[in-house]
Design an enzyme around this catalytic site. Structure first.
Site, PDB file in Angstrom:
ATOM      1  N   ASP A 206     -12.408  -5.818   7.517  1.00  0.00           N
ATOM      2  CA  ASP A 206     -11.508  -6.898   7.124  1.00  0.00           C
ATOM      3  C   ASP A 206     -11.294  -7.896   8.258  1.00  0.00           C
ATOM      4  O   ASP A 206     -11.391  -9.103   8.067  1.00  0.00           O
ATOM      5  CB  ASP A 206     -10.167  -6.353   6.622  1.00  0.00           C
ATOM      6  CG  ASP A 206      -9.482  -5.432   7.638  1.00  0.00           C
ATOM      7  OD1 ASP A 206     -10.108  -5.095   8.668  1.00  0.00           O
ATOM      8  OD2 ASP A 206      -8.331  -5.024   7.388  1.00  0.00           O
ATOM      9  N   PHE A 258      -0.263 -12.421  13.156  1.00  0.00           N
ATOM     10  CA  PHE A 258      -0.439 -11.201  12.380  1.00  0.00           C
ATOM     11  C   PHE A 258      -0.572 -11.600  10.916  1.00  0.00           C
ATOM     12  O   PHE A 258       0.382 -12.080  10.297  1.00  0.00           O
ATOM     13  CB  PHE A 258       0.729 -10.230  12.567  1.00  0.00           C
ATOM     14  CG  PHE A 258       0.429  -8.871  11.989  1.00  0.00           C
ATOM     15  CD1 PHE A 258      -0.307  -7.944  12.717  1.00  0.00           C
ATOM     16  CD2 PHE A 258       0.825  -8.533  10.709  1.00  0.00           C
ATOM     17  CE1 PHE A 258      -0.618  -6.696  12.190  1.00  0.00           C
ATOM     18  CE2 PHE A 258       0.522  -7.292  10.174  1.00  0.00           C
ATOM     19  CZ  PHE A 258      -0.196  -6.373  10.915  1.00  0.00           C
ATOM     20  N   ARG A 271      -0.966  -5.397   0.613  1.00  0.00           N
ATOM     21  CA  ARG A 271      -2.358  -5.225   0.192  1.00  0.00           C
ATOM     22  C   ARG A 271      -2.611  -5.881  -1.164  1.00  0.00           C
ATOM     23  O   ARG A 271      -3.738  -6.280  -1.465  1.00  0.00           O
ATOM     24  CB  ARG A 271      -2.711  -3.732   0.119  1.00  0.00           C
ATOM     25  CG  ARG A 271      -2.718  -3.025   1.474  1.00  0.00           C
ATOM     26  CD  ARG A 271      -3.396  -1.671   1.360  1.00  0.00           C
ATOM     27  NE  ARG A 271      -3.215  -0.833   2.540  1.00  0.00           N
ATOM     28  CZ  ARG A 271      -3.958  -0.903   3.647  1.00  0.00           C
ATOM     29  NH1 ARG A 271      -4.916  -1.798   3.720  1.00  0.00           N
ATOM     30  NH2 ARG A 271      -3.740  -0.078   4.664  1.00  0.00           N
TER      31      ARG A 271
END
Length: 294
Positions: A206, A258, A271
């Site tokens: 990812d 982040f 998610r």
């Protein structure tokens, strides 16, 4: 008749003078009033030919010493650079209600992600022309990218004349995060690594953050003798904490924030969000101890 002859000689002399001047200009060094990087056409063509010769004679270098990576760092296509200034307000996008106060901005929209994944799939298919790719998805964060990538690879292959199987796949876990920081240590679990021998392995990740995970994982997997070993990552973070690792196929270069969404998580939250966003202080506090049971 004499006048016509005279005019003809004058015209021929003028043309010879002009051609002589142009020849001297092209053979001379670039004039001092040109901007940096600006050179005459003739010099540019000569320099391009030289660059091509140098590229063709320069051996590719692997970004992970000891690993059988046949696709060197010099061959990679650079990712799309996303600047901090490109962050968009959440008012313009559909953000799930349970994350409304947890996201400070949208960095990459889902539509842009999908377009970029299609292009990465095309680049990967061309790089592995005629070979079966063994996709090794790094769980859990790489699962959304992996799913969309293999759909694109299958579609490209379905309408081609290739007779090889486009890909096989397996999954591996490599954990290096605790909260919002990379820990510097990597825990690996998952598939039977002995089965990687002789396969063209493509790790599907990812995000390459500090590069700690990949710099540990690549030499480890190389000991199982795959035919080749490369890495594709949706994101690559620009951070001073980076160890310098560069993946072979990268979607976006992102600022040192982040990021969450599109299966990138913060303690298992976010998610399920489609866009890639920057987490807010409220989001960090809300999910500091993970996703609540109810």
């Amino acid at each position: 008749k004499n006048l016509k002859i005279l005019l003809f000689h004058l015209l021929a002399s003028s043309l010879l003078f002009i051609m002589s001047g142009l020849s001297k200009q092209l053979s001379s060094s670039p004039p001092s009033d040109l901007n940096p990087g600006q050179i005459p056409i003739a010099s540019a063509l000569s320099q391009s030919h030289l660059d091509l010769q140098m590229l063709s004679s320069t051996p590719s270098t692997s970004t992970a010493p000891g690993a059988p990576r046949s696709f060197g760092a010099n061959d990679r296509l650079e990712p799309i650079i996303i600047e901090s200034s490109q962050q968009q307000t959440t008012d313009h996008f559909l953000i799930p209600n349970h994350y409304k106060e947890c996201v400070s901005s949208v960095l990459i929209s889902h539509g842009m992600i999908m377009d970029r994944v299609q292009k990465l799939a095309k680049d990967i298919r061309e790089a592995y022309d005629g070979k079966t790719i063994h996709l090794l998805c790094v769980l859990k964060g790489g699962s959304a990218f992996f799913q969309d990538l293999q759909v694109c690879l299958r579609n490209f292959h379905q309408f081609s004349k290739q007779t090889d199987i486009p890909f096989t796949f397996d999954f591996i876990r490599a954990k290096s995060y605790a909260g919002t920081e990379s820990t510097g240590t990597v825990k690996v679990s998952g598939c039977d690594l002995e089965k990687l021998k002789g396969k063209h392995v493509l790790l599907v990740e990812d995000i390459v953050d500090t590069g700690t995970t990949m710099s540990y994982l690549i030499p480890l997997l190389a000991t199982y003798n795959p035919a080749s070993l490369r890495v594709t990552s949706l994101l690559e973070k620009r951070t001073p904490r980076s160890c310098g690792f560069k993946a072979d196929f990268v979607g976006f270069s992102v600022p040192d924030e982040f990021v969450i969404g599109y299966c990138l998580d913060y303690n298992d939250a976010f998610r399920d969000m489609q866009h890639i966003c920057v987490i807010s202080k409220d989001g960090i506090e809300k999910y500091r101890n993970g996703v609540p049971d109810s």
